[in-house]
Design an enzyme around this catalytic site. Structure first.
Site, short mmCIF file in Angstrom:
data_model
loop_
_atom_site.label_atom_id
_atom_site.label_comp_id
_atom_site.label_asym_id
_atom_site.label_seq_id
_atom_site.Cartn_x
_atom_site.Cartn_y
_atom_site.Cartn_z
CB CYS A 168 -7.13 -44.24 31.03
SG CYS A 168 -6.07 -44.88 29.75
N1 PMP Z 1 -4.21 -41.31 24.04
C1 PMP Z 1 -4.79 -42.43 23.58
C2 PMP Z 1 -5.50 -42.42 22.25
C3 PMP Z 1 -4.74 -43.61 24.34
O1 PMP Z 1 -5.35 -44.73 23.87
C4 PMP Z 1 -4.06 -43.60 25.59
C5 PMP Z 1 -4.02 -44.83 26.43
N2 PMP Z 1 -3.19 -45.84 25.92
C6 PMP Z 1 -3.45 -42.40 26.01
C7 PMP Z 1 -3.56 -41.28 25.21
C8 PMP Z 1 -2.74 -42.28 27.34
O2 PMP Z 1 -1.63 -43.07 27.39
P1 PMP Z 1 -0.75 -43.16 28.75
O3 PMP Z 1 -1.71 -43.62 29.81
O4 PMP Z 1 0.27 -44.16 28.39
O5 PMP Z 1 -0.20 -41.82 29.04
#
Ligand code: PMP
Length: 398
Positions: free
Chosen positions: A333
């Site tokens: 991300c």
């Molecule tokens: N929280 C944590 C601890 C993550 O590792 C992630 C990414 N997998 C997220 C939140 C955000 O997830 P998403 O991009 O699927 O919304």
């Protein structure tokens, strides 16, 4: 570079960024795209099937985390939305009671950026530090929780360095002070057992894809009696906390994924821990000046984050990719920025050390053959990159 049999292997080790949907999950979802396409809010009979399926999924997700009632689960579009709902929802609802939020320096960007936003809205956020392994300083957290504090938010485990946090201990402190505890369990759920009752967790974020369910769906556990405001307003679905016609196939998929995770977690965690340790020790033994980031034992079964002196992580990833090995430089991300990972800096690494780190996340299809292949190619890849760096000491290249 070839495997023993002479073929280049494909070794996917980036499950933390994206996981394939389990075929059993996909199968469970399919009828809800076609035959049972009804809207659960409709009155006619086509809606029954969808309503029942959502109820079943809610039970299955509740059961994975030890929630007492299925109604404590609210389905969302993923972990980012769940984190937004938890933090903004509690903040807006409790504005009159206080304005302090206590969190940590190693949270995911979807927590940290919500905190930044809330700071601009007049809230005060305290970021508790971690030690060299990424373990939250519980003493500092305890000091930070005062009478104006309306929420504590700590992740269950860090997806980047794998460190598992002392959540039960933090839950004890928060409950004693009457402050709700939110836990981002995105990286931990389905990997380690979670019990929201025993660990005194009030709100908990889950993501479907991290359980081998489809992308675009997640959940927030909200303990009965904990009051939060919605952040999405509309038709009042999900007890008014998440309006919008339900993503029925997605929710069914997450339910099936949670059921499978509950059944298979123990054996799979054991298998992955063995493979993880084989990868870590294999590389550390064969590559000089390589180190493990994160906690040596209190870590996710599927996580190996390794650091190599005099190597640039991105170059290492590209070299590995050309050999069929897919890994990551950290959180997918935040990979759009060239900034080193805030998590690696928080555990005390220098910029160049953070840049020389590579994250391997193992999963369902990882096997010994793949791990041994990575262990075998790694010394050569690192050596070649070090040979190109003017910073590498000569003795390392002998
Ligand atoms: N929280 C944590 C601890 C993550 O590792 C992630 C990414 N997998 C997220 C939140 C955000 O997830 P998403 O991009 O699927 O919304």
């Amino acid at each position: 570079m070839r495997s023993k049999e002479g073929r280049k292997l494909k070794v996917y080790l980036d499950y933390g960024a994206a996981a394939p949907t389990d075929p059993r999950v996909l199968e469970a979802m399919m009828p809800y795209f076609t035959e049972h396409f009804g809207n659960p809010s409709s009155v006619h009979s086509l809606s029954h099937k969808a309503r029942e399926a959502i109820a079943e999924a809610r039970e299955s997700v509740a059961s994975l985390i030890g929630a007492e009632e299925p109604e404590e689960i609210v389905f969302t579009s993923g972990a980012t939305e769940s984190n937004n709902l938890a933090l903004k929802g509690v903040a807006i609802r409790n504005r009159e009671r206080g304005n302090r939020i206590v969190t940590t320096v190693i949270e995911h960007i979807s927590i940290l950026n919500v905190c930044k936003y809330l700071t601009r809205q007049g809230f005060e956020v305290v970021y508790v530090p971690v030690d060299q392994y990424g373990v939250v300083d519980v003493g500092r957290l305890e000091e930070a929780v005062d009478e104006r504090t309306i929420l504590v938010s700590v992740m269950y485990a860090n997806g980047e360095i794998g460190t598992i946090e002392p959540i039960a201990e933090i839950g004890e402190i928060a409950r004693e002070r009457g402050v709700p505890l939110h836990v981002d369990a995105t990286a931990a759920a389905g990997k380690v057992p979670i019990d929201v009752v025993r660990e005194k967790i009030d709100l908990l974020t889950l993501s479907s894809n991290d359980l081998y369910g489809p992308k675009g769906v997640g959940a927030l556990y909200i303990r009965k009696g904990v009051k939060i405001s919605p952040i999405i307003h509309g038709g009042g679905q999900e007890r008014g906390l998440r309006s919008g016609s339900e993503n029925v196939p997605g929710i069914v998929g997450m339910g099936k994924a949670a059921e499978l995770a509950r059944e298979e977690m123990e054996a799979e965690a054991e298998r992955l821990t063995r493979l993880r340790d084989r990868l870590i020790s294999g590389i550390l033994e064969r590559v000089p000046e390589s180190y493990l980031n994160g906690h040596p034992t209190q870590r996710l079964p599927n996580n190996a984050n390794l650091r190599f002196s005099y190597v640039e992580g991105e170059a290492l990833l590209l070299s590995l990719d050309s050999l069929g090995v897919q890994a990551s430089s950290g959180s997918a991300c935040t990979s759009k920025t060239l900034e080193p990972s805030h998590v690696l800096l928080a555990i005390g690494l220098k910029h160049e050390e953070a840049h020389g780190s590579v994250l391997f996340t193992l999963g369902r299809d990882t096997d010994e053959r793949g791990i041994d292949y990575v262990v075998r190619v790694m010394p050569r890849v690192v050596r070649r990159l070090r040979a190109m760096s003017p910073l590498t000491p000569k003795e390392l290249l002998r």
